[in-house]
Motif scaffolding. Structure first.
Motif, PDB file in Angstrom:
ATOM      1  N   TRP A 125      49.140  53.004  37.532  1.00 34.61           N
ATOM      2  CA  TRP A 125      48.223  53.131  38.659  1.00 34.61           C
ATOM      3  C   TRP A 125      47.136  52.056  38.584  1.00 34.61           C
ATOM      4  O   TRP A 125      46.809  51.419  39.583  1.00 34.61           O
ATOM      5  CB  TRP A 125      47.555  54.501  38.647  1.00 34.61           C
ATOM      6  CG  TRP A 125      48.434  55.637  39.052  1.00 34.61           C
ATOM      7  CD1 TRP A 125      49.647  55.563  39.668  1.00 34.61           C
ATOM      8  CD2 TRP A 125      48.159  57.030  38.852  1.00 34.61           C
ATOM      9  NE1 TRP A 125      50.148  56.830  39.873  1.00 34.61           N
ATOM     10  CE2 TRP A 125      49.270  57.741  39.397  1.00 34.61           C
ATOM     11  CE3 TRP A 125      47.113  57.737  38.286  1.00 34.61           C
ATOM     12  CZ2 TRP A 125      49.319  59.146  39.369  1.00 34.61           C
ATOM     13  CZ3 TRP A 125      47.163  59.126  38.267  1.00 34.61           C
ATOM     14  CH2 TRP A 125      48.254  59.813  38.801  1.00 34.61           C
ATOM     15  N   ALA A 126      46.587  51.853  37.403  1.00 35.63           N
ATOM     16  CA  ALA A 126      45.512  50.877  37.247  1.00 35.63           C
ATOM     17  C   ALA A 126      46.004  49.460  37.563  1.00 35.63           C
ATOM     18  O   ALA A 126      45.307  48.686  38.242  1.00 35.63           O
ATOM     19  CB  ALA A 126      44.947  50.935  35.828  1.00 35.63           C
ATOM     20  N   ALA A 127      47.190  49.127  37.088  1.00 36.89           N
ATOM     21  CA  ALA A 127      47.731  47.789  37.343  1.00 36.89           C
ATOM     22  C   ALA A 127      48.004  47.578  38.827  1.00 36.89           C
ATOM     23  O   ALA A 127      47.688  46.512  39.391  1.00 36.89           O
ATOM     24  CB  ALA A 127      49.020  47.588  36.534  1.00 36.89           C
ATOM     25  N   ASP A 128      48.560  48.589  39.477  1.00 36.22           N
ATOM     26  CA  ASP A 128      48.839  48.468  40.915  1.00 36.22           C
ATOM     27  C   ASP A 128      47.545  48.361  41.715  1.00 36.22           C
ATOM     28  O   ASP A 128      47.449  47.569  42.657  1.00 36.22           O
ATOM     29  CB  ASP A 128      49.655  49.672  41.393  1.00 36.22           C
ATOM     30  CG  ASP A 128      51.097  49.642  40.905  1.00 36.22           C
ATOM     31  OD1 ASP A 128      51.539  48.574  40.438  1.00 36.22           O
ATOM     32  OD2 ASP A 128      51.783  50.675  41.000  1.00 36.22           O
ATOM     33  N   LEU A 129      46.565  49.178  41.360  1.00 38.79           N
ATOM     34  CA  LEU A 129      45.280  49.130  42.062  1.00 38.79           C
ATOM     35  C   LEU A 129      44.633  47.755  41.937  1.00 38.79           C
ATOM     36  O   LEU A 129      44.118  47.203  42.915  1.00 38.79           O
ATOM     37  CB  LEU A 129      44.334  50.195  41.501  1.00 38.79           C
ATOM     38  CG  LEU A 129      44.354  51.573  42.147  1.00 38.79           C
ATOM     39  CD1 LEU A 129      43.482  52.537  41.356  1.00 38.79           C
ATOM     40  CD2 LEU A 129      43.881  51.492  43.585  1.00 38.79           C
ATOM     41  N   TRP A 130      44.641  47.218  40.732  1.00 36.33           N
ATOM     42  CA  TRP A 130      44.006  45.907  40.523  1.00 36.33           C
ATOM     43  C   TRP A 130      44.703  44.844  41.364  1.00 36.33           C
ATOM     44  O   TRP A 130      44.049  44.031  42.025  1.00 36.33           O
ATOM     45  CB  TRP A 130      44.074  45.535  39.042  1.00 36.33           C
ATOM     46  CG  TRP A 130      43.275  44.295  38.721  1.00 36.33           C
ATOM     47  CD1 TRP A 130      41.978  44.223  38.321  1.00 36.33           C
ATOM     48  CD2 TRP A 130      43.746  42.941  38.789  1.00 36.33           C
ATOM     49  NE1 TRP A 130      41.600  42.920  38.132  1.00 36.33           N
ATOM     50  CE2 TRP A 130      42.664  42.102  38.416  1.00 36.33           C
ATOM     51  CE3 TRP A 130      44.962  42.347  39.119  1.00 36.33           C
ATOM     52  CZ2 TRP A 130      42.779  40.719  38.373  1.00 36.33           C
ATOM     53  CZ3 TRP A 130      45.065  40.964  39.079  1.00 36.33           C
ATOM     54  CH2 TRP A 130      43.981  40.172  38.705  1.00 36.33           C
ATOM     55  N   THR A 131      46.027  44.859  41.358  1.00 34.47           N
ATOM     56  CA  THR A 131      46.787  43.849  42.104  1.00 34.47           C
ATOM     57  C   THR A 131      46.545  43.972  43.601  1.00 34.47           C
ATOM     58  O   THR A 131      46.284  42.977  44.293  1.00 34.47           O
ATOM     59  CB  THR A 131      48.287  43.988  41.796  1.00 34.47           C
ATOM     60  OG1 THR A 131      48.501  43.853  40.386  1.00 34.47           O
ATOM     61  CG2 THR A 131      49.082  42.925  42.531  1.00 34.47           C
ATOM     62  N   LEU A 132      46.628  45.191  44.119  1.00 29.85           N
ATOM     63  CA  LEU A 132      46.431  45.395  45.554  1.00 29.85           C
ATOM     64  C   LEU A 132      45.015  45.032  45.970  1.00 29.85           C
ATOM     65  O   LEU A 132      44.797  44.462  47.050  1.00 29.85           O
ATOM     66  CB  LEU A 132      46.747  46.845  45.917  1.00 29.85           C
ATOM     67  CG  LEU A 132      48.231  47.202  45.935  1.00 29.85           C
ATOM     68  CD1 LEU A 132      48.434  48.711  45.887  1.00 29.85           C
ATOM     69  CD2 LEU A 132      48.906  46.607  47.172  1.00 29.85           C
TER      70      LEU A 132
END
Length: 381
Positions: free
Chosen positions: A284-291
């Motif tokens: 979740w953290a990685a996806d949030l940062w990328t988006l």
């Protein structure tokens, strides 16, 4: 065209401090349950919108003479990001702030700007967007709602569907057909500012499986719209609405609709979470940062006056996938012993988002529509 997401530094001049925004939100949202905060930009609270307007935090990119602060898109991004992360009920002013106000600044007459924008910035005047129609499928330009000029008024007949919060709005910016002589049906479309209290308008909320009714059908039966409520040029509506969609599809609302659930999950974790939960949170953290980086890049393009239609569509597509995956993944891991939900608030929030999340890939354009736009933009079709 190759999609481009140039890195951007999020330190806008003139932006309110995040601490000040959070202090305001802590006070205004005190006691609001997580399941209510999970509704965020689907929740309508006029008093909250007026309080936000009094702070000067609606329409911040607009000129001061129209109620704004002439700030950058990145200033607005910071405010909106904090509102959505906290789960603030922003739906009353949302569409006016996100796109309708900008459309008025681009295309409206000076009289229209002076009449509408200050009240929108104060959180007192609500707009909705009339695009989709029954039986039009994926081809927005095939719409059949028609406007015919009759002296000093346009007479409009037809219908719109999936219009968010039409039952709460005062006005609609509607895309309708004003001529049909051209073989290309994208020509001959125009936008109008329609007073939703006008005779001949019927609004029917559509109740979803969670009991909410944020979408509506709107019917126009020979509705008279003054000629001076044409937005922009007659017949130029297709180009105008495409510019509008870039504003609609790229903001942090496209990946923060499930953020309250993430925060509540973190609050409910035991001191020694399992590898499964740690892996889920890491993803979740990685996806949030990328988006977030991609969405910020689009905000930077808007600030420079670019047309980031392809990039905005990519953010919307990927963001909807992420938002829908959060509740689905947590549901799959629900029996993990690492979660302690003594008051049941996390389960209530999860239940709501499981039911609501299918709409995330409908609002603002379906996944199939977005991928078609992306494919055309990069030359694949």
């Amino acid at each position: 065209m190759t999609p481009d997401f140039p890195p951007i530094r999020m330190a806008p001049d003139g932006a309110p401090a995040r601490e000040d925004i959070r202090s305001f939100l802590d006070e205004r949202l005190h006691g609001l349950a997580p399941v209510q905060r999970a509704r965020s930009w689907s929740a309508c609270d006029g008093a909250f919108s007026q309080a936000l307007g009094a702070k000067g935090w609606i329409g911040v990119t607009w000129p001061e003479r129209f109620g704004g602060t002439a700030s950058s898109h990145l200033v607005r991004y910071r405010i909106v990001e904090e509102l959505l992360a906290a789960g603030a009920p922003v739906a009353a002013h949302w569409f006016a702030d996100r796109q309708s106000g900008t459309m008025l600044l681009r295309y409206a007459s000076e009289a229209q700007k002076a009449d509408f924008l200050p009240k929108m910035a104060a959180g007192e005047l609500y707009f909705c967007i009339g695009m989709s129609e029954p039986d039009s499928g994926s081809d927005l330009a095939s719409l059949r709602t028609r406007a015919t000029l009759d002296g000093d008024v346009w007479r409009i007949t037809g219908s719109k569907i999936w219009t968010s919060h039409a039952q709460d709005a005062h006005y609609m910016i509607a895309l309708v057909r004003t001529s049909s002589d051209d073989a290309d049906h994208r020509n001959g479309l125009s936008q109008f500012i329609i007073d939703l209290s006008s005779p001949g308008i019927t609004i029917r909320p559509i109740e979803d499986q969670m009991g909410d009714a944020q979408f509506c059908e709107v019917f126009f039966d020979d509705v008279k719209v003054p000629a001076d409520m044409l937005l922009g040029e007659s017949g130029k509506g297709w180009a105008q609405v495409n510019a509008e969609l870039a504003l609609e599809r790229s903001g942090p609302e496209r990946f923060l609709s499930s953020h309250v659930l993430i925060e509540e999950t973190l609050n409910a974790l035991s001191d020694t979470p399992s590898d499964v939960l740690m892996g889920l949170i890491g993803r979740w953290a990685a996806d949030l940062w990328t988006l977030r980086q991609m969405s910020l890049a689009v905000a930077g393009k808007l600030e420079r006056g670019d047309d980031p239609m392809i990039e905005a569509s990519i953010v919307k597509d990927l963001g909807a996938q992420f938002e829908q995956s959060v509740s689905r993944d947590l549901q799959a891991a629900w029996d993990d012993g690492s979660i302690h939900d003594d008051d049941g608030e996390l389960e209530a929030t999860l239940t709501y988002l499981i039911g609501a999340s299918p709409s995330f890939s409908l609002r603002g354009g379906t996944r199939e529509i977005l991928r078609g736009i992306i494919a055309r933009g990069i030359g694949l079709r």
